[in-house]
Design a protein around this motif. Structure first.
Motif, short mmCIF file in Angstrom:
data_model
loop_
_atom_site.label_atom_id
_atom_site.label_comp_id
_atom_site.label_asym_id
_atom_site.label_seq_id
_atom_site.Cartn_x
_atom_site.Cartn_y
_atom_site.Cartn_z
N CYS A 18 0.85 -1.17 0.00
CA CYS A 18 0.00 0.00 0.00
C CYS A 18 0.88 1.20 0.00
O CYS A 18 1.93 1.19 0.57
CB CYS A 18 -0.92 0.03 1.22
N ASN A 19 0.24 1.68 -0.96
CA ASN A 19 1.07 2.77 -0.47
C ASN A 19 0.57 3.14 0.91
O ASN A 19 -0.36 2.56 1.41
CB ASN A 19 1.13 3.96 -1.45
N GLY A 37 0.00 -8.31 -7.04
CA GLY A 37 1.16 -9.14 -6.74
C GLY A 37 2.20 -8.37 -5.96
O GLY A 37 2.04 -7.20 -5.63
N GLY A 38 3.32 -9.05 -5.66
CA GLY A 38 4.37 -8.39 -4.89
C GLY A 38 4.28 -8.73 -3.42
O GLY A 38 3.92 -9.84 -3.03
N ASP A 39 4.61 -7.76 -2.58
CA ASP A 39 4.62 -8.00 -1.14
C ASP A 39 3.25 -8.42 -0.63
O ASP A 39 2.22 -7.89 -1.07
CB ASP A 39 5.05 -6.74 -0.38
N GLU A 171 2.90 -1.54 1.84
CA GLU A 171 3.43 -0.48 1.00
C GLU A 171 3.69 -1.06 -0.38
O GLU A 171 4.24 -2.16 -0.51
CB GLU A 171 4.72 0.09 1.58
N VAL A 172 3.30 -0.36 -1.41
CA VAL A 172 3.45 -0.85 -2.77
C VAL A 172 4.79 -0.38 -3.31
O VAL A 172 4.97 0.79 -3.62
CB VAL A 172 2.31 -0.36 -3.67
N GLY A 180 7.98 -11.01 -0.82
CA GLY A 180 8.37 -9.89 0.02
C GLY A 180 9.43 -10.23 1.04
O GLY A 180 9.62 -11.36 1.44
N GLU A 181 10.17 -9.20 1.48
CA GLU A 181 11.20 -9.39 2.48
C GLU A 181 10.58 -9.71 3.84
O GLU A 181 9.50 -9.24 4.17
CB GLU A 181 12.05 -8.13 2.58
N GLY A 182 11.27 -10.52 4.61
CA GLY A 182 10.81 -10.85 5.95
C GLY A 182 9.81 -11.98 6.00
O GLY A 182 9.34 -12.33 7.08
#
Length: 205
Positions: A18-19, A37-39, A171-172, A180-182
């Motif tokens: 998100c942003n 997609g993504g985080d 956050e996008v 995503g990291e973590g």
């Protein structure tokens, strides 16, 4: 009711095969997969069980919502509720992107759909009737999943209603479909349209 969700809820519910301000406009992206997609989306998950309007039990934990396994125009969506020592639920389905929309199953009887940021859907069989309702934006997702048990199933009495809610934000920053990291990928039991399987879901503790 401890451990009920891990031992009972998975085979009962998962019968589908998100942003910073959360206001990213979908039109700024190309399609459903690159938008969502993504985080993963991270947040809260709750569960509530009632019978004849009488409260029976409540669960509370962490939610992870993510797109996985994108291939051409198809992609999987996973909704994960981690209720700690009381178990976890992993709801995963696969469908097709249709531009900015997404459809799994067939309308109007048995489907899960995302269209114009709205989540909708339903599924009915002899054992339970499920409905889905929510909102999905590039930085924020919320979904309510309601299950009415048409017959007794293990710890769920006939006529009882289970309400599950998932809410997540992010956050996008990327659109490559990664987890995503973590986050670590975790092998867990998942119920799908083809039955119970073992599958990978993101674990973002």
């Amino acid at each position: 009711m401890k451990n009920v969700l891990y031992l009972v809820l998975l085979p009962v519910l998962l019968c589908y095969g998100c942003n910073k301000d959360g206001n990213v406009e979908p039109e700024a992206r190309e399609d459903f997969i690159s938008t969502y997609g993504g985080d993963p989306f991270l947040g809260d998950a709750t569960g509530r069980l009632t019978l004849n309007d009488e409260f029976l039990y409540r669960w509370k934990g962490d939610a992870t919502i993510a797109l996985l396994e994108a291939h051409d125009d198809s992609v999987s969506i996973v909704f994960r509720a981690d209720f700690g020592e009381e178990g976890e639920m992993n709801f995963k389905l696969r469908g097709q992107q249709q531009g900015m929309d997404y459809l799994s199953g067939e309308e109007p009887d048995d489907y899960f759909k995302v269209s114009e940021n709205n989540i909708s859907g339903q599924s009915r069989n002899a054992s339970q009737y499920m409905t889905f309702d929510g909102r999905m934006a590039a930085g924020r997702v919320s979904m309510d999943m309601t299950v009415e048990f048409m017959e007794e199933m293990d710890h769920f009495p006939q006529g009882s209603i289970l309400e599950l809610s998932f809410s997540g934000r992010r956050e996008v920053e990327q659109d490559d479909g990664s987890s995503g990291e973590g986050c670590q990928m975790k092998l867990v039991p998942i119920w799908s349209p083809n039955g119970m399987t073992m599958g990978m879901v993101p674990d973002c503790k």
